[in-house]
Design a protein around this motif. Structure first.
Motif: not given
Length: 344
Positions: A231, A288-289, A291-293, A295-296, A328
């Motif tokens: 990050d 990880e960040t 991927k999360r964002e 997907e959102a 990802i």
């Protein structure tokens, strides 16, 4: 809603010129990126028409599309987009008919109606300031040139007539969303610089009318992604795109600048807020960040495809960013297959 593992990933490139480098360097970097993302399984590689903008070398868009297509093999190559009111419809039909004839089944024609330039440049292009209002009529004229020619047709696009060149409408507001829905065409929203207008994607889906092109809506979202191994490194790399948009806010565009450790001495609070608004959809972080964002974003927009634009000073960092995003999606696909195997 599709899971991330099933969402095609694509690339938008403006052939950016970094400080201290040339347009020739930018073109070499563009080809390197196109070949790299092709090997990673990306779906499309689009180039955008801009004029008289320091730091952007993609002005002769059709020429650059041909150059990229000639140096790749399978990835779709196209415009994201050509600003149709800057040109005669016949010229665009001939240009993209030529590209489709040279690279059959690989060419996309994304169209916008903005000038892609300032007022003075707009006049230098010979464009009427009101020409954007004639976009629907000009679009129909262009589409007619791609249809099989009638025996009595006086003006024909050669090459172009009878060729299947997929047409996309691009937009940062609801104008193109409404038109794309009415005509049953795919729609790409410019979330990479106008995130506040994302409701246009929902409007497109709501108003969509099936056509001989699509039987259901198909939308793509443009998003800036700065991915790095951590990050912290991604945040540092993102200062290049922040400086880019800061120069836009100030009305004095710069070539891509090297990343900095701290932006606080480069902008005031108003400028910071303006840049953050422009980059409201930007995804910055480690795997990880991101991927999360990502997907959102897909869940929020219900996009069928994601088109990534990334501003990096160092081309190697840009290549790495696209590798991370591809990994990802690949990991999501593996998880989906594992889950399906367990369920069965």
């Amino acid at each position: 809603m599709k899971p991330l593992s099933e969402i095609p990933l694509s690339v938008l490139d403006l052939a950016p010129i970094a400080q201290g480098r040339t347009a020739a360097d930018a073109f070499r970097n563009t080809v390197e990126l196109a070949r790299h993302v092709e090997s990673l399984g990306y779906n499309r590689f689009w180039l955008a028409e801009h004029h008289n903008i320091n730091g952007i070398a993609s002005s002769a868009t059709a020429v650059l599309i041909g150059h990229v297509a000639a140096h790749t093999h399978t990835i779709r190559v196209g415009s994201g987009g050509v600003m149709l009111p800057n040109h005669a419809s016949l010229i665009i039909a001939e240009q993209f008919g030529t590209l489709e004839s040279l690279f059959p089944g690989r060419i996309d024609l994304g169209l916008g109606r903005a000038p892609g330039s300032d007022g003075l440049t707009q006049r230098a292009l010979g464009r009427d300031p009101r020409s954007g209002m004639n976009f629907p009529t000009q679009l129909e004229e262009l589409r007619a040139y791609f249809r099989p020619a009638h025996p009595t047709q006086a003006v024909r696009a050669i090459p172009g007539e009878g060729l299947n060149v997929p047409i996309w409408l691009l937009g940062s507001s609801d104008f193109s969303a409404r038109l794309a829905a009415q005509l049953g065409l795919p729609f790409s929203f410019a979330g990479h610089f106008s995130p506040e207008g994302m409701a246009a994607m929902q409007l497109y889906r709501h108003l969509f009318q099936p056509s001989d092109v699509l039987d259901r809506p198909y939308s793509m979202i443009g998003v800036p992604i700065i991915a790095a191994d951590t990050d912290a490194e991604a945040q540092r790399q993102s200062t290049t795109q922040q400086q880019k948009f800061l120069s836009v806010v100030r009305g004095h565009r710069l070539q891509l600048q090297p990343p900095v450790d701290d932006m606080s001495g480069l902008w005031d609070q108003w400028e910071k807020a303006a840049v953050q608004q422009r980059l409201g959809a930007s995804i910055v972080g480690g795997p990880e960040t991101v991927k999360r964002e990502l997907e959102a974003l897909v869940a929020r927009t219900q996009a069928d495809e994601v088109m990534i634009v990334s501003d990096f000073y160092d081309p190697a960092d840009r290549l790495r960013s696209y590798e991370i995003v591809a990994s990802i999606k690949q990991a999501a696909a593996r998880e989906a297959r594992t889950g399906a195997a367990v369920a069965s």
